[in-house]
Design an enzyme around this catalytic site. Structure first.
Site, mmCIF file in Angstrom:
data_model
loop_
_atom_site.group_PDB
_atom_site.id
_atom_site.type_symbol
_atom_site.label_atom_id
_atom_site.label_comp_id
_atom_site.label_asym_id
_atom_site.label_seq_id
_atom_site.Cartn_x
_atom_site.Cartn_y
_atom_site.Cartn_z
ATOM 1 N N PHE A 1 40.596 72.772 98.677
ATOM 2 C CA PHE A 1 40.634 73.077 100.106
ATOM 3 C C PHE A 1 39.679 74.214 100.488
ATOM 4 O O PHE A 1 38.634 73.997 101.116
ATOM 5 C CB PHE A 1 42.092 73.394 100.450
ATOM 6 C CG PHE A 1 42.348 74.027 101.789
ATOM 7 C CD1 PHE A 1 41.615 73.672 102.913
ATOM 8 C CD2 PHE A 1 43.371 74.959 101.924
ATOM 9 C CE1 PHE A 1 41.880 74.243 104.151
ATOM 10 C CE2 PHE A 1 43.651 75.529 103.153
ATOM 11 C CZ PHE A 1 42.904 75.188 104.262
ATOM 12 N N ASN B 1 38.289 70.217 88.048
ATOM 13 C CA ASN B 1 38.747 69.060 87.287
ATOM 14 C C ASN B 1 38.442 67.843 88.147
ATOM 15 O O ASN B 1 39.233 67.458 89.012
ATOM 16 C CB ASN B 1 40.254 69.166 86.998
ATOM 17 C CG ASN B 1 40.812 67.918 86.357
ATOM 18 O OD1 ASN B 1 40.060 67.074 85.862
ATOM 19 N ND2 ASN B 1 42.129 67.781 86.363
ATOM 20 N N LYS C 1 40.449 64.508 95.554
ATOM 21 C CA LYS C 1 39.778 65.689 96.094
ATOM 22 C C LYS C 1 38.284 65.496 96.305
ATOM 23 O O LYS C 1 37.647 66.314 96.973
ATOM 24 C CB LYS C 1 39.992 66.894 95.164
ATOM 25 C CG LYS C 1 41.429 67.304 94.966
ATOM 26 C CD LYS C 1 41.530 68.655 94.290
ATOM 27 C CE LYS C 1 40.919 68.691 92.923
ATOM 28 N NZ LYS C 1 41.096 69.991 92.231
ATOM 29 N N GLY D 1 39.337 78.417 91.844
ATOM 30 C CA GLY D 1 40.132 77.404 91.170
ATOM 31 C C GLY D 1 41.417 77.991 90.619
ATOM 32 O O GLY D 1 41.428 79.095 90.066
ATOM 33 N N SER E 1 46.656 86.029 96.033
ATOM 34 C CA SER E 1 47.549 85.381 96.989
ATOM 35 C C SER E 1 48.514 86.391 97.586
ATOM 36 O O SER E 1 48.950 87.336 96.905
ATOM 37 C CB SER E 1 48.350 84.277 96.294
ATOM 38 O OG SER E 1 49.361 83.771 97.149
ATOM 39 N N TYR F 1 54.273 80.985 90.459
ATOM 40 C CA TYR F 1 52.893 81.015 90.956
ATOM 41 C C TYR F 1 52.526 82.430 91.389
ATOM 42 O O TYR F 1 51.469 82.959 91.010
ATOM 43 C CB TYR F 1 52.736 80.042 92.125
ATOM 44 C CG TYR F 1 51.481 80.280 92.941
ATOM 45 C CD1 TYR F 1 50.237 79.870 92.474
ATOM 46 C CD2 TYR F 1 51.537 80.938 94.167
ATOM 47 C CE1 TYR F 1 49.088 80.104 93.199
ATOM 48 C CE2 TYR F 1 50.391 81.170 94.903
ATOM 49 C CZ TYR F 1 49.167 80.757 94.424
ATOM 50 O OH TYR F 1 48.028 81.006 95.151
ATOM 51 N N LYS G 1 49.573 85.163 89.811
ATOM 52 C CA LYS G 1 48.532 85.841 90.577
ATOM 53 C C LYS G 1 48.676 87.360 90.484
ATOM 54 O O LYS G 1 47.678 88.091 90.363
ATOM 55 C CB LYS G 1 48.579 85.380 92.035
ATOM 56 C CG LYS G 1 48.115 83.949 92.249
ATOM 57 C CD LYS G 1 46.647 83.787 91.874
ATOM 58 C CE LYS G 1 46.091 82.441 92.251
ATOM 59 N NZ LYS G 1 44.639 82.320 91.928
ATOM 60 N N LYS H 1 46.419 67.820 99.520
ATOM 61 C CA LYS H 1 47.364 68.808 99.004
ATOM 62 C C LYS H 1 48.826 68.373 99.043
ATOM 63 O O LYS H 1 49.680 69.023 98.449
ATOM 64 C CB LYS H 1 47.203 70.137 99.755
ATOM 65 C CG LYS H 1 45.904 70.856 99.411
ATOM 66 C CD LYS H 1 45.745 72.133 100.201
ATOM 67 C CE LYS H 1 46.747 73.209 99.826
ATOM 68 N NZ LYS H 1 46.562 73.714 98.449
ATOM 69 N N PHE I 1 62.529 74.555 110.014
ATOM 70 C CA PHE I 1 63.721 75.099 109.377
ATOM 71 C C PHE I 1 64.504 75.971 110.348
ATOM 72 O O PHE I 1 63.934 76.804 111.066
ATOM 73 C CB PHE I 1 63.344 75.944 108.159
ATOM 74 C CG PHE I 1 62.910 75.131 106.966
ATOM 75 C CD1 PHE I 1 63.404 73.853 106.750
ATOM 76 C CD2 PHE I 1 62.007 75.656 106.052
ATOM 77 C CE1 PHE I 1 63.003 73.102 105.643
ATOM 78 C CE2 PHE I 1 61.604 74.929 104.951
ATOM 79 C CZ PHE I 1 62.108 73.651 104.745
ATOM 80 N N SER J 1 66.881 79.052 111.242
ATOM 81 C CA SER J 1 66.973 80.406 110.704
ATOM 82 C C SER J 1 68.364 80.647 110.117
ATOM 83 O O SER J 1 69.377 80.309 110.733
ATOM 84 C CB SER J 1 66.695 81.445 111.794
ATOM 85 O OG SER J 1 66.923 82.751 111.290
ATOM 86 N N TYR K 1 63.347 82.463 100.727
ATOM 87 C CA TYR K 1 62.565 82.163 101.924
ATOM 88 C C TYR K 1 62.108 83.451 102.602
ATOM 89 O O TYR K 1 62.893 84.380 102.799
ATOM 90 C CB TYR K 1 63.407 81.328 102.895
ATOM 91 C CG TYR K 1 62.625 80.835 104.090
ATOM 92 C CD1 TYR K 1 61.822 79.712 103.992
ATOM 93 C CD2 TYR K 1 62.676 81.510 105.305
ATOM 94 C CE1 TYR K 1 61.096 79.250 105.078
ATOM 95 C CE2 TYR K 1 61.948 81.064 106.399
ATOM 96 C CZ TYR K 1 61.164 79.944 106.271
ATOM 97 O OH TYR K 1 60.438 79.501 107.343
#
Length: 322
Positions: free
Chosen positions: A10, A32, A38, A74, A114, A142, A146, A179, A202, A204, A281
């Site tokens: 992206f 890749n 992609k 990447g 991130s 994840y 990072k 994605k 969502f 609250s 969240y």
């Protein structure tokens, strides 16, 4: 030559477009490439060479004298990924190898971090104090991967002569068709509205926020690549930088503007946040952008209304790429 890793993805593919627009056409794209969905992101772009990510460091050993800059974008970007071995391989160890190669060959490096590193945000969203990095508690593996690399990078004695880690906030825009679940809420909204005429947000579960009042720092991918382009020319003031807009906006704002861009009457419904993610969240994120501004980046960031309108009308509706 300019190297862009994750190039069929992206953000990186949008960066290639920006570089081409500035007549940088000797671009080596690394990814890749077996992930065929992609590849459309690179169609029609001016490129010098495709290099498989597993063969890149051997390629760099042979070609480093011709390389001017490396954008390492990447990564395994699925925030639901639970296999830490995969994240260690692609997000941590590959990035360490990239850093060490840039040290060895004295190549400038911009890499993707991130905003997920900030976790719940209890320590704020400021990028000014590297001493806070070990204290952050990301909400998923994840984010851990990072943050682990950010921590490792700032503690290295040997560094590239210029480097920058970019903490991307909620990036949206063209070229994210591949994605799936990880695409932006705007793309999911577009698909829901076209399919059902309505959109679900969502509900609250926090008394401090109304339904749809949860807030994020949504940043248009065209702004993200402008920052990358600026850093390629700036090459001083190394460090970790936030990359958002500095202005949090609600999911309700996002939904209403998506309906408006489609010239549709808004029909927004609320559903419970799934219990498996409810305790993790985030209800608010907002980048402190003063550090990037302080080194001379003065372009305005795209307003959410304008970004959504451009994205929906010029890319999602016609199904085109940037």
């Amino acid at each position: 030559m300019i190297v862009v890793t994750g190039a069929a993805g992206f953000i990186a593919s949008c960066l290639v477009t920006r570089l081409n627009a500035a007549n940088f056409n000797d671009i080596v794209v690394v990814d890749n490439f077996a992930v065929e969905r992609k590849l459309a992101n690179l169609a029609g772009k001016h490129l010098r060479e495709y290099v498989d990510r597993n063969e890149f460091f051997e390629w760099l050993d042979a070609n480093h004298e011709e390389v001017e800059f490396i954008f390492h974008l990447g990564a395994r970007t699925d925030t639901t990924e639970q296999d830490r071995a995969v994240l260690d391989l692609l997000n941590l160890n590959y990035s360490k190898q990239m850093w060490q190669a840039c040290v060895q060959y004295q190549l400038p490096l911009v890499y993707a971090s991130s905003a997920a590193t900030y976790g719940s945000g209890t320590l704020g969203y400021s990028d000014h104090d590297d001493a806070l990095l070990p204290l952050y508690r990301p909400l998923n593996p994840y984010g851990d991967s990072k943050n682990d690399f950010d921590n490792w990078a700032v503690n290295q004695v040997e560094k590239p002569f210029f480097w920058a880690g970019l903490k991307f906030f909620n990036v949206y825009g063209p070229n994210e068709y591949h994605k799936g679940r990880m695409a932006s809420v705007i793309m999911h909204a577009f698909e829901q509205i076209n399919k059902t005429g309505s959109m679900s947000l969502f509900r609250s579960h926090n008394p401090d926020y109304t339904d749809g009042g949860q807030m994020r720092d949504f940043v248009y991918v065209k702004d993200v690549v402008e920052v990358c382009y600026f850093l390629m020319h700036h090459r001083q003031n190394s460090g970790i930088y936030n990359l958002g807009t500095g202005e949090a906006r609600s999911f309700l704002d996002l939904a209403l503007n998506t309906f408006a861009a489609l010239d549709r009457v808004a029909d927004i419904r609320f559903i419970d946040t799934p219990e498996d993610i409810r305790d993790k969240y985030q209800y608010f994120t907002q980048a402190d952008m003063s550090k990037l501004r302080g080194i001379g980046y003065d372009r305005p960031f795209t307003r959410l209304e304008d970004g959504i309108n451009d994205y929906v009308r010029n890319y999602l509706v016609p199904g085109t790429y940037y």
